[in-house]
Design a protein around this motif. Structure first.
Motif, PDB file in Angstrom:
ATOM      1  N   ALA A 213      58.555  28.698  24.989  1.00 27.55           N
ATOM      2  CA  ALA A 213      58.426  27.319  25.482  1.00 27.55           C
ATOM      3  C   ALA A 213      57.013  26.739  25.354  1.00 27.55           C
ATOM      4  O   ALA A 213      56.866  25.615  24.850  1.00 27.55           O
ATOM      5  N   PRO A 214      55.954  27.461  25.773  1.00 24.20           N
ATOM      6  CA  PRO A 214      54.633  26.814  25.725  1.00 24.20           C
ATOM      7  C   PRO A 214      54.247  26.395  24.305  1.00 24.20           C
ATOM      8  O   PRO A 214      53.911  25.224  24.066  1.00 24.20           O
ATOM      9  N   PHE A 215      54.315  27.305  23.358  1.00 23.66           N
ATOM     10  CA  PHE A 215      53.856  27.004  21.995  1.00 23.66           C
ATOM     11  C   PHE A 215      54.690  25.890  21.358  1.00 23.66           C
ATOM     12  O   PHE A 215      54.153  24.934  20.786  1.00 23.66           O
ATOM     13  N   PHE A 216      56.010  26.010  21.480  1.00 20.82           N
ATOM     14  CA  PHE A 216      56.842  25.035  20.769  1.00 20.82           C
ATOM     15  C   PHE A 216      56.935  23.689  21.505  1.00 20.82           C
ATOM     16  O   PHE A 216      57.200  22.669  20.870  1.00 20.82           O
ATOM     17  N   ALA A 217      56.698  23.665  22.811  1.00 19.80           N
ATOM     18  CA  ALA A 217      56.626  22.372  23.503  1.00 19.80           C
ATOM     19  C   ALA A 217      55.354  21.638  23.069  1.00 19.80           C
ATOM     20  O   ALA A 217      55.365  20.423  22.844  1.00 19.80           O
ATOM     21  N   LYS A 218      54.269  22.380  22.930  1.00 22.03           N
ATOM     22  CA  LYS A 218      53.007  21.766  22.477  1.00 22.03           C
ATOM     23  C   LYS A 218      53.186  21.229  21.048  1.00 22.03           C
ATOM     24  O   LYS A 218      52.768  20.119  20.718  1.00 22.03           O
TER      25      LYS A 218
END
Ligand code: FAD
Length: 365
Positions: A334-339
């Motif tokens: 979630a963190p990487f791909f939301a960014k």
């Protein structure tokens, strides 16, 4: 509603699980005007997940996709959120993995000999503090650079934070109320550049994105009290036993998350007696000390056909976007791909081809 009465937003986000939380975080970092609409619905998963981040998974002990990059970015992001919320989210924890037979043991040593796996394998498993509570296995391996993220606490605490800023509306999104207008999208009192759907497994009811190959799986788990157990490592024997410091905002000693099951076919989103029995059978084979079942929970994972997130915009309604498909690995993905999705929506970057929903469209060039 008159045009002048509309509240102008950059983005309206639907769903505040892990996906919606991360989208909100990165868009607010860019000073975008957002609102989130979320109704806690049955089957949601971020509020029940263990949040384990595991570098190697499966019987073949294969390294997780893009692990180094995802892990480093996840750690940085959860620590940013810890500072905003004033709570602990990230816990470095090794995983003790039971190796059940010679095949698994050989596979463990074979993998450990590859240079790209070296960083994740301890030379030997240290079972101190644990062996008296856990049933023996054929052999054990220990992995490092693993983590456990308090996803339920993140989602609950971020929700309260959003509510304090007046950014969250607790209501069910009505797909019939979408009005497309001059490159923008109107939804009730809001006019936005885009609506970003982060509905988890409920996305199968979204008439704009239900063409995507979701393959939701139901997962069940138990929250246990194991009196006298105070180990900090994660144990993977017949199931995962994960220490949890907090549950529902309360700090409770000797609390552990135990799970989980995985079913493609299910009648509803509720915890079932059949799967509770299944979990208890596995616990009998795993724990050698008494335990007490504190809670039995179920959720529907937004698992997808090719195990890659769903990021992108609708092929004919550019005002509608989706960020979903986090499957069994939301904590790391979630963190990487939301960014990446936030940068893409702001015109500051591209989506990886592997996550872009264009991969499911014909003639995507
Ligand atoms: C038992 C179990 C264990 C797991 N363990 C791990 C783990 O250890 N590590 C890991 O990385 N991942 C784990 N996962 C997976 C993880 O939970 C998911 O990848 C992630 O939480 C999905 O987040 P999400 O935001 O996409 O969905 P959700 O958390 O389901 O959030 C969706 C939100 O949208 C809301 N919503 C949906 N439709 C509407 C609508 N129309 N109107 C308003 N609101 C709406 C829902 O109510 C919900 O609040 C586990 C999952 C399960 C079930």
């Amino acid at each position: 509603m008159e045009q002048n009465d509309l509240e102008e937003l950059d983005f309206l986000i639907v769903g505040q699980g892990l996906a919606g939380t991360m989208m909100a975080h990165f868009l607010l970092q860019e000073n975008k005007r957002i609102k989130i609409l979320d109704l806690p619905m049955r089957g949601r998963t971020s509020t029940i997940a263990a949040g384990v981040i595991n570098p190697v998974t499966g019987r073949r002990i294969a390294k997780s996709w893009h692990f180094e990059v995802l892990y480093a970015f996840a750690k940085k992001t959860y620590q940013e959120l810890e500072n905003i919320l004033g709570i602990t989210l990230w816990n470095d924890r090794n995983i003790l993995r039971a190796l059940h037979n010679t095949f698994e043991e050989n596979e463990w040593y074979r993998r450990g000999a590859f240079p790209e796996y070296e960083a994740y394998f301890e030379d030997s498993a240290d079972l101190e503090n644990i062996s008296s509570k856990i049933k023996p296995a054929h052999a054990w391996g220990e992995m490092r650079h693993c983590a456990q993220v308090a996803l339920p606490e993140l989602v609950r605490s971020y929700r309260r934070w959003l509510q304090r800023q007046g950014l969250l509306l607790e209501e069910k999104f009505d797909y019939q109320a979408i009005v497309f207008q001059d490159g923008r999208v109107q939804y009730k009192q809001f006019s936005a550049l885009k609506i970003i759907f982060c509905e988890g497994a409920r996305a199968i009811a979204n008439p704009y994105f239900n063409f995507l190959p979701f393959v939701p799986t139901k997962g069940e788990l138990l929250i246990l009290k194991i009196p006298g157990a105070d180990f900090e490592k994660i144990v993977k024997h017949h199931l995962f036993i994960v220490p949890v410091e907090q549950w529902n905002g309360a700090t409770i000693p000797h609390l552990f998350w135990a799970g989980s099951t995985s079913r493609f076919e299910y009648a509803d989103e509720l915890p079932s007696e059949e799967q509770k029995r299944n979990l208890l059978d596995k616990l009998e084979k795993t724990l050698s000390v008494p335990f007490e079942v504190f809670e039995h929970l179920a959720g529907i994972r937004p698992t997808v056909f090719d195990k890659r997130p769903f990021s992108g915009v609708h092929p004919s309604h550019g005002q509608l976007a989706i960020f979903n498909g986090l499957g069994t690995k939301g904590a790391s993905l979630a963190p990487f791909f939301a960014k990446q999705m936030a940068d893409f929506l702001l015109g500051n970057g591209e989506l990886d081809k592997e996550v872009d929903i264009k991969r499911f469209l014909k003639n995507d060039g």
